[in-house]
Design an enzyme around this catalytic site. Structure first.
Site, mmCIF file in Angstrom:
data_model
loop_
_atom_site.group_PDB
_atom_site.id
_atom_site.type_symbol
_atom_site.label_atom_id
_atom_site.label_comp_id
_atom_site.label_asym_id
_atom_site.label_seq_id
_atom_site.Cartn_x
_atom_site.Cartn_y
_atom_site.Cartn_z
ATOM 1 C CG ASP A 29 -0.369 -0.244 2.506
ATOM 2 O OD1 ASP A 29 0.838 -0.555 2.557
ATOM 3 O OD2 ASP A 29 -1.089 -0.139 3.514
ATOM 4 C CD GLU A 52 7.866 -8.316 -0.453
ATOM 5 O OE1 GLU A 52 6.821 -7.628 -0.348
ATOM 6 O OE2 GLU A 52 7.961 -9.486 -0.001
ATOM 7 C CG HIS A 116 -0.410 -0.761 7.949
ATOM 8 N ND1 HIS A 116 -0.962 0.484 7.773
ATOM 9 C CD2 HIS A 116 -0.070 -1.182 6.700
ATOM 10 C CE1 HIS A 116 -0.964 0.801 6.507
ATOM 11 N NE2 HIS A 116 -0.420 -0.188 5.817
ATOM 12 C CG HIS A 117 3.478 -2.656 6.751
ATOM 13 N ND1 HIS A 117 2.883 -3.852 7.041
ATOM 14 C CD2 HIS A 117 3.070 -2.330 5.489
ATOM 15 C CE1 HIS A 117 2.146 -4.241 6.026
ATOM 16 N NE2 HIS A 117 2.228 -3.340 5.077
ATOM 17 N N GLY A 459 26.465 -16.726 -2.229
ATOM 18 C CA GLY A 459 26.046 -18.122 -2.119
ATOM 19 C C GLY A 459 24.724 -18.329 -1.407
ATOM 20 C CG ASP A 490 16.835 -32.460 -4.696
ATOM 21 O OD1 ASP A 490 17.888 -31.892 -4.361
ATOM 22 O OD2 ASP A 490 16.606 -33.657 -4.426
ATOM 23 C CG ASN A 517 21.434 -34.365 -5.420
ATOM 24 O OD1 ASN A 517 20.613 -33.727 -4.774
ATOM 25 N ND2 ASN A 517 22.576 -33.847 -5.836
ATOM 26 N N GLY A 519 18.149 -34.193 -1.667
ATOM 27 C CA GLY A 519 18.565 -33.369 -0.539
ATOM 28 C C GLY A 519 19.702 -32.418 -0.847
ATOM 29 C CD GLU A 523 24.884 -26.784 3.062
ATOM 30 O OE1 GLU A 523 26.024 -26.860 3.536
ATOM 31 O OE2 GLU A 523 24.348 -25.710 2.756
#
Length: 613
Positions: A29, A52, A116-117, A459, A490, A517, A519, A523
C-alpha cells in the site's frame, strides 16, 4: 517537455535513461501510487514477483545480463526487509541494483503515527533504513528532504542513482507517499548519467572511498606536506610501473575475475591478450567473461581446487595481471591461491596494487585501457607461443573428458557436466546454483559467447531461480535470440520455486534442469553425510509446471524426467527439445552421495579451514 514534472514521473524518466525496461518487486500500500506511473509508462514493464526476496534475486540476475542497472520496488518495513538478503548478495558481488521503497508520508512520519508495518518503537521510521545502510553505497532518504528545498528530491535521488551506477553497488531510495506527486524541475533530466562501464571522472575518484577502506591518497600527501598529484598523474605513473614489470617477465599471464565483468572490461582484456599474445585464465567468478575456446585460454584457476595443468601454469608465472579480483574462499580454493605478490598486479575499482604497493584513486576503467597500448608496445624476446588451450588438453585426455563413460547407467556428475557442456549453444545464458551445479561446470569449457552466472561469493541458496527470471527477461530485450538455462538442486529449488510461476506468466522459455539427488548434497559433502538436517521433503517435480502454470498459462510448457545417461543423451539430441519455444523442466535423477570432483575438493578444503588446521 515542460519545465516541471511530478517527481514519480521524473524517476521513471531517469530509469529509462539508464536502459532499464523491467522493474521487479511486490506491490504494497505504500508503493501503489508510484506503481501507477510504472504501469502507464509504455517502456517500463512491471514484472510482479511472488515475494520480495525472489524479486531481489531477479534484479540481481537482470543486472548481470544487462551489464547495468536493475530496479527493485518494495513497500516499507515488511516488504523491504524481505528483500534484504538478495540486496546483500548484489552488494557482495558488485551489482548496481536500485532499491526503491515506498514509505508513509512525511507528515505521518513526523507525527510518529502508529502505522501498520511499523515496530511500535521510537525508532519505527528509522530502523529499516538503518538496516539497509550497511547494504547500500548511497541512500536517498527523501523523508529528510524539505519539500521547500529547490530540487531537493531530484538532487538526492540523482546522487544515489549516480553512485549506484558508478560503484556497481546497490543504492537505496526511500520514497514517501507525498513525494510521489511533488512537482520538481525537469532540468536534471538533461544531466547525463554515468555508465558503469565507462571510466568515472577523476574528480569522482578523488572523492570516493569504498566502504571499509583507508582514507584516500590525498590525506597521505597532506600529512607529509607533499604536493598532491592529480589522479591522472597517478594513473600514468602506475601504468609505467606495470609496463616495466611486464618487460622483465618471461612467463606472463592474465587472470580474469568477477569485477572485470561488472565494469565491462571483457572486450578490452581480449584486445590486450591478443595484441600481446598473453595466456589468460579465469577464476570461478570470472568464468565465461572471455572466450573459453580461444587458443590463449588456459583454464579456470582456484588455487588447489584447479585442474593440475592449470595450477602448474598459473603458479609458474612471473607476471600476473589480476583483473577485478575477489579472492573469496570458494573463488580461491579456500585461499590456496599461490601467486607471489611481488610480481602480481591487481586492478580494482578505485585502487591498484602493484607488488606490495597500493595506489588509491586509480580505477580499473582508467588503467586497463592505457595498459593495452603500453604493453603492446613492449618489444620482448619472448617467443609468442599460444600454448595448449584447455579444450586441446581435454581432447588429449589430459583432463576430464566426455569420451570415457563411467560404468553403469546412472547419471553421475563425472558424465553429466561434459555432456551438457557439449549441448550448450554458442550464446546461451547459463545460471547455476551454488552447489553441485556451479562446481560441476568449472572445468568444462563453455561456448565462445556463453554467459556463465553463479553467486559464488554470497552463495544464497535459491538465488538461481529468481536470477533466471531476471536473466531471461534481460535476454528478451536483446536483438539476438538467446536461451536461458538453469541448473538447480532439488533442495535449492524449494526456497524460490514460486518464481517459476512468474516465468510462465511473463511468457518466458527457459530450460530448468532440476538435479534430483534427494537433498542438500553440497552440505552433505561438507558435513553431515547422513544427518537429518540435510534431508528435504521430496516434491513430485513433474507436477510443478502444471500446478504453477494454472488453467490459463501464458506460454506452453513441458516436463521431462531422465534417470539414465541414455535417456538424457537422447533428450539433448532431440530437435524439438532444442527449440526454445516453451518453458521446460527437466528432472535429472542422480544418485545420492555423488558429486563433481571440484566440489569434493572444495569440501575438503572448507573442512580444513573450519577446523583451523
Amino acid at each position: 517537455m515542460t519545465d516541471t514534472i511530478e517527481f514519480a514521473s521524473y524517476i521513471v524518466e531517469r530509469l529509462k535513461q539508464t536502459g532499464v525496461k523491467q522493474v521487479f518487486g511486490v506491490p504494497g500500500d505504500y508503493n501503489l501510487e508510484f506503481l501507477d506511473y510504472i504501469e502507464k509508462d509504455p517502456v517500463l514493464n512491471w514484472v510482479g514477483n511472488a515475494n520480495e526476496l525472489n524479486a531481489a534475486y531477479a534484479a540481481d540476475g537482470y543486472a548481470r545480463i544487462k551489464g547495468g542497472l536493475a530496479v527493485l520496488v518494495t513497500t516499507f518495513g515488511v516488504g523491504e526487509l524481505s528483500a534484504l538478503c538478495g540486496v546483500a548478495g548484489s552488494l557482495s558481488e558488485r551489482l548496481p541494483v536500485l532499491h526503491i521503497v515506498g514509505a508513509p508520508s512525511t507528515r505521518m512520519q513526523r507525527s510518529r503515527a502508529l502505522l501498520h508495518h511499523t515496530l511500535n518503537t521510537p525508532s519505527s521510521f528509522t530502523a529499516f533504513t538503518d538496516m539497509s545502510k550497511q547494504l547500500s553505497c548511497s541512500m536517498a532518504l527523501l523523508n529528510q528532504v524539505s519539500p521547500d528545498t529547490p530540487n531537493g528530491y531530484v538532487d538526492a535521488f540523482d546522487e544515489t542513482l549516480r553512485q549506484c551506477l558508478t560503484q556497481c553497488r546497490p543504492g537505496y531510495v526511500e520514497l514517501p507517499m507525498d513525494a510521489v506527486r511533488a512537482v520538481v524541475s525537469t532540468r536534471g533530466l538533461n544531466v547525463p548519467l554515468p555508465d558503469s562501464h565507462a571510466a568515472p571522472s577523476l574528480e569522482a575518484l578523488r572523492q570516493l572511498t569504498p566502504p571499509g577502506t583507508p582514507s584516500p591518497i590525498n590525506k597521505l600527501y597532506k600529512d607529509f606536506g607533499f604536493f598532491e598529484p592529480k589522479p591522472d598523474e597517478v594513473t600514468e605513473h602506475v601504468v609505467k610501473i606495470i609496463t616495466r614489470l611486464y618487460e622483465g617477465a618471461q612467463r606472463p599471464i592474465v587472470l580474469v575475475d568477477a569485477c572485470a565483468a561488472r565494469f565491462g572490461m571483457g572486450p578490452i582484456i581480449r584486445h590486450l591478450v591478443e595484441a600481446c599474445g598473453i595466456r589468460f585464465f579465469t577464476t570461478p567468478m570470472g568464468k565465461g567473461i572471455l572466450d573459453e575456446h580461444h587458443p590463449l585460454y588456459g583454464g579456470c584457476y582456484a588455487g588447489r581446487n584447479s585442474l593440475q595443468p592449470v595450477r602448474d601454469e598459473v603458479e609458474a608465472s612471473d607476471f600476473v595481471l589480476y583483473v577485478g579480483s575477489l579472492k573469496s574462499d570458494f573463488n580461491s580454493g579456500s585461499f590456496s591461491v599461490h601467486i607471489d605478490d611481488a610480481h602480481a598486479v591487481k586492478l580494482h575499482s578505485y585502487t591498484t596494487q602493484v607488488g606490495y604497493a597500493e595506489f588509491p584513486t586509480t580505477d580499473i576503467r582508467h588503467v586497463l585501457p592505457l595498459l593495452v597500448g603500453a604493453l603492446e608496445g613492449v618489444k620482448s624476446e619472448r617467443p609468442r607461443v599460444l600454448g595448449e588451450s584447455l579444450e586441446q588438453k581435454m581432447k588429449q585426455g589430459r583432463v576430464a573428458t566426455l569420451v570415457n563413460r563411467p560404468e553403469g547407467t546412472d547419471i553421475v556428475h563425472k558424465w553429466l557436466w561434459p555432456r551438457v557442456g557439449s549441448w550448450f549453444h554458442d550464446n546461451d545464458i547459463i545460471v547455476t546454483e551454488t552447489g553441485t551445479s556451479s562446481f560441476g561446470l568449472l572445468p568444462v569449457p563453455l561456448p565462445s559467447h556463453a554467459s556463465y552466472n553463479a553467486q559464488v561469493l554470497w552463495g544464497s541458496i535459491g538465488w538461481s531461480v529468481g536470477a533466471t527470471l531476471g536473466a531471461a527477461l534481460a535476454a528478451e530485450e536483446e536483438p539476438d535470440k538467446r536461451r536461458t538455462v538453469l541448473f538447480v538442486g532439488d533442495g535449492s529449488l524449494q526456497l524460490t520455486v514460486q518464481e517459476i510461476g512468474t516465468m510462465v506468466r511473463r511468457g518466458l522459455h527457459p530450460y530448468l534442469f532440476v538435479l534430483n539427488n534427494d537433498g542438500y548434497e553440497i552440505e552433505r559433502q561438507i558435513h553431515g553425510a547422513t544427518a537429518q538436517y540435510n534431508n528435504i521433503q521430496m516434491y513430485d517435480h513433474q507436477l510443478l509446471l502444471p500446478f504453477l502454470a494454472g488453467k490459463n498459462p501464458a506460454t506452453p510448457f513441458e516436463s521431462h524426467v531422465v534417470r539414465t545417461q541414455d535417456e538424457l543423451h537422447a533428450l539433448l539430441l532431440d530437435d524439438k527439445f532444442n527449440v526454445p519455444d516453451r518453458i521446460r523442466l527437466i528432472e535429472v535423477v542422480m544418485p545420492r552421495g555423488d558429486a563433481p570432483e571440484p566440489l569434493l575438493l572444495q569440501a575438503r578444503l572448507t573442512a580444513e579451514a573450519n577446523s583451523g588446521h
